[in-house]
Design a protein around this motif. Structure first.
Motif, PDB file in Angstrom:
ATOM      1  N   ARG A   1      12.666   0.327 -11.454  1.00 44.50           N
ATOM      2  CA  ARG A   1      13.194   0.691 -10.130  1.00 44.50           C
ATOM      3  C   ARG A   1      14.532   1.388 -10.284  1.00 44.50           C
ATOM      4  O   ARG A   1      15.411   0.905 -10.992  1.00 44.50           O
ATOM      5  CB  ARG A   1      13.339  -0.569  -9.283  1.00 44.50           C
ATOM      6  N   ARG A   2      14.695   2.518  -9.596  1.00 39.35           N
ATOM      7  CA  ARG A   2      15.954   3.266  -9.680  1.00 39.35           C
ATOM      8  C   ARG A   2      17.086   2.550  -8.974  1.00 39.35           C
ATOM      9  O   ARG A   2      18.179   2.445  -9.491  1.00 39.35           O
ATOM     10  CB  ARG A   2      15.799   4.659  -9.057  1.00 39.35           C
ATOM     11  N   GLN A   3      16.838   2.109  -7.756  1.00 36.70           N
ATOM     12  CA  GLN A   3      17.880   1.458  -6.982  1.00 36.70           C
ATOM     13  C   GLN A   3      17.621  -0.040  -6.922  1.00 36.70           C
ATOM     14  O   GLN A   3      16.552  -0.460  -6.484  1.00 36.70           O
ATOM     15  CB  GLN A   3      17.935   2.010  -5.554  1.00 36.70           C
ATOM     16  N   VAL A   4      18.582  -0.806  -7.367  1.00 34.76           N
ATOM     17  CA  VAL A   4      18.489  -2.255  -7.282  1.00 34.76           C
ATOM     18  C   VAL A   4      19.828  -2.797  -6.806  1.00 34.76           C
ATOM     19  O   VAL A   4      20.864  -2.160  -6.919  1.00 34.76           O
ATOM     20  CB  VAL A   4      18.109  -2.903  -8.641  1.00 34.76           C
TER      21      VAL A   4
ATOM     22  N   GLY B   1      11.766   2.331  -6.308  1.00 31.18           N
ATOM     23  CA  GLY B   1      12.965   2.892  -5.709  1.00 31.18           C
ATOM     24  C   GLY B   1      12.652   3.971  -4.686  1.00 31.18           C
ATOM     25  O   GLY B   1      13.429   4.228  -3.786  1.00 31.18           O
ATOM     26  N   ASP B   2      11.508   4.598  -4.801  1.00 29.09           N
ATOM     27  CA  ASP B   2      11.100   5.657  -3.885  1.00 29.09           C
ATOM     28  C   ASP B   2      10.055   5.096  -2.931  1.00 29.09           C
ATOM     29  O   ASP B   2       8.992   4.646  -3.353  1.00 29.09           O
ATOM     30  CB  ASP B   2      10.505   6.822  -4.685  1.00 29.09           C
TER      31      ASP B   2
ATOM     32  N   ARG C   1      16.325  -3.859 -13.289  1.00 26.76           N
ATOM     33  CA  ARG C   1      15.645  -2.619 -12.926  1.00 26.76           C
ATOM     34  C   ARG C   1      14.147  -2.728 -13.187  1.00 26.76           C
ATOM     35  O   ARG C   1      13.365  -1.971 -12.661  1.00 26.76           O
ATOM     36  CB  ARG C   1      16.208  -1.445 -13.706  1.00 26.76           C
TER      37      ARG C   1
END
Length: 95
Positions: free
Chosen positions: A15-18, A50-51, A24
């Motif tokens: 995951r890009r955003q955590v 993340g998307d 991640r």
């Protein structure tokens, strides 16, 4: 992977955003097909990636053949709903 059968392998997603302190990497105890189905039907507690562009979008993928079939039939290529403008721009299988 601990099983010789790929259908029993879990899915590991990056995951890009955590949030601060979260990993991640996320492990999902299901096969890839089930993972994609659950993601597109929004069956997880939250978007696992993340998307979120495919999150809760079960109709996001329509093959080009199906899009073409729908277009020729006067339907919207992505939704399959009747296209009110189809008669203005007729398309045949020969096009």
């Amino acid at each position: 992977m601990t099983d010789s059968d790929p259908d029993n392998w879990p899915v590991v997603a990056w995951r890009r955003q955590v949030s601060y302190g979260e990993s991640r990497w996320a492990i999902f105890d299901c096969g890839m097909v089930r993972f994609l189905t659950r993601m597109m039907l929004a069956e997880f507690d939250g978007c696992p990636l993340g998307d979120a562009s495919l999150w809760g979008r079960p109709g996001a993928f329509v093959s080009w053949r199906e899009q073409r079939r729908r277009l020729v039939a006067g339907l919207d290529p992505l939704t399959g709903e009747p296209d009110p403008y189809a008669e203005m721009f007729p398309i045949s299988d020969d096009d």
